[in-house]
Design a protein around this motif. Structure first.
Motif, mmCIF file in Angstrom:
data_model
loop_
_atom_site.group_PDB
_atom_site.id
_atom_site.type_symbol
_atom_site.label_atom_id
_atom_site.label_comp_id
_atom_site.label_asym_id
_atom_site.label_seq_id
_atom_site.Cartn_x
_atom_site.Cartn_y
_atom_site.Cartn_z
ATOM 1 N N ARG A 1 95.498 122.264 45.367
ATOM 2 C CA ARG A 1 95.148 122.680 44.064
ATOM 3 C C ARG A 1 96.345 122.006 43.020
ATOM 4 N N ALA B 1 86.452 131.119 44.308
ATOM 5 C CA ALA B 1 86.218 130.419 43.180
ATOM 6 C C ALA B 1 87.382 130.966 42.208
ATOM 7 N N HIS B 2 87.572 132.250 42.251
ATOM 8 C CA HIS B 2 88.436 132.854 41.065
ATOM 9 C C HIS B 2 89.824 131.953 41.191
ATOM 10 N N ASP C 1 90.247 128.689 42.214
ATOM 11 C CA ASP C 1 90.158 127.653 41.180
ATOM 12 C C ASP C 1 90.062 127.459 39.923
ATOM 13 N N HIS C 2 89.397 128.460 39.678
ATOM 14 C CA HIS C 2 89.671 128.822 38.062
ATOM 15 C C HIS C 2 90.980 129.117 37.321
ATOM 16 N N ARG C 3 91.615 129.937 38.142
ATOM 17 C CA ARG C 3 93.026 130.217 37.776
ATOM 18 C C ARG C 3 93.720 128.835 37.655
ATOM 19 N N GLU D 1 92.688 125.859 37.115
ATOM 20 C CA GLU D 1 92.005 124.985 36.020
ATOM 21 C C GLU D 1 92.748 125.424 34.707
ATOM 22 N N HIS D 2 92.711 126.851 34.479
ATOM 23 C CA HIS D 2 93.338 127.390 33.760
ATOM 24 C C HIS D 2 94.834 127.133 33.446
ATOM 25 N N HIS E 1 94.612 123.475 32.144
ATOM 26 C CA HIS E 1 94.286 123.080 30.917
ATOM 27 C C HIS E 1 95.501 123.620 29.844
ATOM 28 N N ALA F 1 86.533 117.934 32.062
ATOM 29 C CA ALA F 1 86.541 118.524 33.367
ATOM 30 C C ALA F 1 86.057 117.745 34.530
#
Length: 303
Positions: free
Chosen positions: A152, A275-276, A278-280, A282-283, A286, A298
């Motif tokens: 990541r 998946a949380h 991955d979302h963290r 990506e946040h 960004h 994305a």
């Protein structure tokens, strides 16, 4: 406009390069040349490339400022001022893997530093060379709970590098693809640095792009190595000697946090909430891009 791999596209951007051309290389052990030893010293892709930038009557001048273990902060604070004093026409900036191996990893701080040092170099007339790199967890063959956090981080670094390369008009090289990573003949015994064949490949691919752009006027570096790739015995010997020191130096800094990250990975996997993470990530990415006023779709994440 960024000049990229032929598979991505490119265009002519320069004619009549200065004579002699000055090339400065900034970064970490990859650019220092680790893995490509010649007569007791590291050579590496940057030196191989430099030999083919100028014609025989006006060979390019070359200075390698890269230092093994360098972080983006080191490149910004130490190498960039020295490189600016050299007044390069071409400057390579390949850095970020060491940052992913530190407990202090901060993608927003890295993005800010990298943007500033790229702006400093281009603002003084240098044309940039950059590269996206494979993640170290995959290179070392780490188990998934340890490898995923590093993957990541490296995807985030590569996304930032890709976006900043476009902003600053860099010649950008992709060397994170599976064909490159999985070809063991490209790598040295430590599994993290290219061997001679790998360094020659990087130099040759940059030379092709710079020829298109009008910077390279000398012969392309040979792709075939003079030395054989390391044997399995040599790889095991490295791990038992120099490799133990490499691991020890990072254990006190990275390993405690990496184990915590791996623990979180396993807990989320068990709860079905992986998946949380991955979302963290990506946040955070960004937020880093927004901090330097960049917006990457994305679909481009992880390039």
């Amino acid at each position: 406009m960024t000049i990229t791999d032929p598979a991505i596209g490119g265009r002519h951007a320069r004619e009549d390069p200065p004579s002699p051309l000055r090339f400065a290389a900034l970064g970490d052990s990859l650019t220092e040349g680790v893995g490509d030893r010649v007569e007791g010293a590291w050579r590496g892709w940057a030196a191989l490339l430099a030999a083919g930038l100028g014609p025989a009557h006006a060979p390019a001048l070359f200075r390698n400022f890269a230092v093994s273990g360098a972080l983006c902060r080191d490149v910004a604070e130490q190498q960039t001022p020295a490189a600016l004093a050299y007044r390069p026409h071409v400057a390579s900036v390949v850095v970020g893997v060491n940052d992913t191996l530190r407990r202090t990893f901060d993608i927003e701080e890295l993005a800010r530093r990298l943007d500033r040092l790229c702006a400093d170099l281009t603002g003084h007339g240098a044309h940039l060379l950059t590269a996206c790199l494979p993640d170290p967890g995959r290179m070392l063959g780490l188990p998934a709970p340890l490898a995923r956090p590093l993957a990541r981080r490296q995807r985030a670094v590569n996304t930032v590098v890709h976006a900043l390369s476009a902003r600053h008009g860099a010649t950008h090289l992709h060397i994170a693809d599976a064909a490159w990573v999985d070809d063991r003949t490209m790598w040295s015994a430590d599994r993290l640095h290219p061997g001679e064949r790998g360094h020659r490949m990087i130099a040759a691919r940059f030379h092709t792009l710079l020829t298109i752009q009008g910077f390279a006027h000398g012969p392309a570096p040979r792709r075939e190595p003079d030395q054989s790739p390391p044997t399995r015995t040599e790889s095991l010997l490295w791990l038992a000697t120099a490799g133990t020191g490499w691991v020890a130096r990072r254990c006190h800094d990275l390993l405690p946090q990496l184990l915590r990250l791996a623990g979180a990975e396993l807990r989320h996997w068990a709860d079905g909430t992986a998946a949380h993470l991955d979302h963290r990530a990506e946040h955070a990415l960004h937020a880093a891009l927004a901090a330097v006023s960049l917006d990457v779709p994305a679909a481009r994440m992880g390039e």
